[in-house]
Design a protein around this motif. Structure first.
Motif, mmCIF file in Angstrom:
data_model
loop_
_atom_site.group_PDB
_atom_site.id
_atom_site.type_symbol
_atom_site.label_atom_id
_atom_site.label_comp_id
_atom_site.label_asym_id
_atom_site.label_seq_id
_atom_site.Cartn_x
_atom_site.Cartn_y
_atom_site.Cartn_z
ATOM 1 N N ALA A 112 -15.884 -0.406 4.979
ATOM 2 C CA ALA A 112 -15.409 -1.766 5.251
ATOM 3 C C ALA A 112 -15.472 -2.082 6.742
ATOM 4 O O ALA A 112 -15.927 -3.163 7.136
ATOM 5 C CB ALA A 112 -13.978 -1.934 4.735
ATOM 6 N N LEU A 114 -5.901 4.699 -5.621
ATOM 7 C CA LEU A 114 -7.014 3.796 -5.359
ATOM 8 C C LEU A 114 -6.527 2.369 -5.087
ATOM 9 O O LEU A 114 -7.090 1.670 -4.236
ATOM 10 C CB LEU A 114 -7.996 3.813 -6.523
ATOM 11 N N ALA A 115 -5.493 1.943 -5.786
ATOM 12 C CA ALA A 115 -4.944 0.605 -5.549
ATOM 13 C C ALA A 115 -4.362 0.498 -4.142
ATOM 14 O O ALA A 115 -4.495 -0.541 -3.491
ATOM 15 C CB ALA A 115 -3.880 0.284 -6.590
ATOM 16 N N ALA A 166 -14.124 4.257 1.624
ATOM 17 C CA ALA A 166 -14.178 2.793 1.467
ATOM 18 C C ALA A 166 -13.663 2.093 2.721
ATOM 19 O O ALA A 166 -14.218 1.068 3.127
ATOM 20 C CB ALA A 166 -13.371 2.366 0.248
ATOM 21 N N MET A 167 -12.633 2.650 3.334
ATOM 22 C CA MET A 167 -12.129 2.066 4.576
ATOM 23 C C MET A 167 -13.186 2.143 5.674
ATOM 24 O O MET A 167 -13.401 1.180 6.422
ATOM 25 C CB MET A 167 -10.843 2.777 5.008
ATOM 26 N N PHE A 218 -5.418 2.101 -1.438
ATOM 27 C CA PHE A 218 -6.548 1.944 -0.521
ATOM 28 C C PHE A 218 -7.191 0.565 -0.650
ATOM 29 O O PHE A 218 -7.646 -0.013 0.342
ATOM 30 C CB PHE A 218 -7.580 3.051 -0.742
ATOM 31 N N THR A 219 -7.230 0.036 -1.864
ATOM 32 C CA THR A 219 -7.773 -1.302 -2.069
ATOM 33 C C THR A 219 -6.953 -2.343 -1.311
ATOM 34 O O THR A 219 -7.509 -3.259 -0.699
ATOM 35 C CB THR A 219 -7.804 -1.645 -3.572
ATOM 36 N N VAL A 220 -5.649 -2.195 -1.321
ATOM 37 C CA VAL A 220 -4.778 -3.125 -0.598
ATOM 38 C C VAL A 220 -5.039 -3.035 0.909
ATOM 39 O O VAL A 220 -5.078 -4.053 1.602
ATOM 40 C CB VAL A 220 -3.292 -2.852 -0.929
ATOM 41 N N VAL A 228 -7.892 -2.158 2.385
ATOM 42 C CA VAL A 228 -9.191 -2.795 2.635
ATOM 43 C C VAL A 228 -9.059 -4.321 2.550
ATOM 44 O O VAL A 228 -9.641 -5.047 3.369
ATOM 45 C CB VAL A 228 -10.261 -2.254 1.670
ATOM 46 N N LEU A 229 -8.281 -4.817 1.590
ATOM 47 C CA LEU A 229 -8.038 -6.262 1.506
ATOM 48 C C LEU A 229 -7.289 -6.764 2.739
ATOM 49 O O LEU A 229 -7.577 -7.848 3.253
ATOM 50 C CB LEU A 229 -7.257 -6.596 0.242
ATOM 51 N N ALA A 251 0.834 -1.214 0.000
ATOM 52 C CA ALA A 251 0.000 0.000 0.000
ATOM 53 C C ALA A 251 0.862 1.255 0.000
ATOM 54 O O ALA A 251 0.602 2.196 -0.757
ATOM 55 C CB ALA A 251 -0.938 -0.004 1.202
ATOM 56 N N GLY A 296 -11.084 6.497 -1.152
ATOM 57 C CA GLY A 296 -10.363 5.472 -0.399
ATOM 58 C C GLY A 296 -10.650 5.520 1.089
ATOM 59 O O GLY A 296 -10.881 4.485 1.720
#
Length: 145
Positions: free
Chosen positions: A119, A48-49, A115-116, A51-53, A55-56, A27, A112
Motif C-alpha cells: 500500500a 486480517l481485518a 499488504a501494508m 490489517f485491512t483497517v 491499510v484503509l 484495528a 498483513g
C-alpha cells in the motif's frame, strides 16, 4: 508560512489524528480478538481485518493529503517508519520464540505486513511515478554525487 496556510495545516493535523485514533482503535480491537482468541474464536479473519483497517486508514490519510494539498510531514513519515519497523521486529521475535504463533498466526500476520508495504509503495508510485519513487531510494547514485 502564512496564517491561512498554518491554520489549514493545523486543521489537517487534527483531522488526521482523529482519523488514526478511530482506525487504530478498531484495528487494535480486531488484533486483540485475533491474537488472544480462544478455541471458539477464529483467529485469521480478525487478524486480517485488523490489517485491512490499517491499510484503509492509510488510504484515507492519503486522500486527506490530496484534498488539503499538504503532503506527509517528516514527523508522520518517521512515526510510520518506526511503527512499521517495530511491527517487523515484533513479528520476527514472536515467530522465533512462540511456537503456537507460527502455527496459528504467522500467515495472516505476514500477509498483513506485506499488504501494508504494498500500500505504501503503491501510493508512492501513484504520487511520484515509478522513476522518481525508485530514484529516491537509489543509494548508489546518491553516494556518487
Amino acid at each position: 508560512m502564512t496564517v491561512g496556510h498554518a491554520q489549514a495545516a493545523f486543521d489537517r493535523h487534527i483531522l488526521v489524528t482523529q482519523l488514526w485514533f478511530a482506525f487504530g482503535f478498531v484495528a487494535l480491537t480486531l488484533w486483540a480478538l485475533g491474537y488472544a482468541g480462544g478455541e471458539d474464536v477464529p483467529r485469521v479473519p480478525f487478524i486480517l481485518a485488523g490489517f485491512t483497517v490499517v491499510v484503509l486508514g492509510f488510504a484515507v490519510h492519503v486522500l486527506v493529503n490530496v484534498a488539503t494539498g499538504i503532503a506527509f510531514s517528516s514527523r508522520e513519515l518517521i512515526l510510520g517508519l518506526v511503527l512499521y519497523a517495530g511491527a517487523l521486529i515484533a513479528f520476527a521475535l514472536t515467530t522465533l520464540t512462540v511456537p503456537s504463533f507460527r502455527d496459528e498466526a504467522f500467515a495472516p500476520t505476514f500477509v498483513g505486513l506485506a499488504a501494508m508495504f504494498v500500500a505504501v509503495l503503491s501510493s508512492l508510485v501513484i504520487a511520484f511515478g515509478l522513476r522518481r519513487t525508485f530514484a529516491a531510494f537509489d543509494a548508489i547514485r546518491s553516494s556518487r554525487a
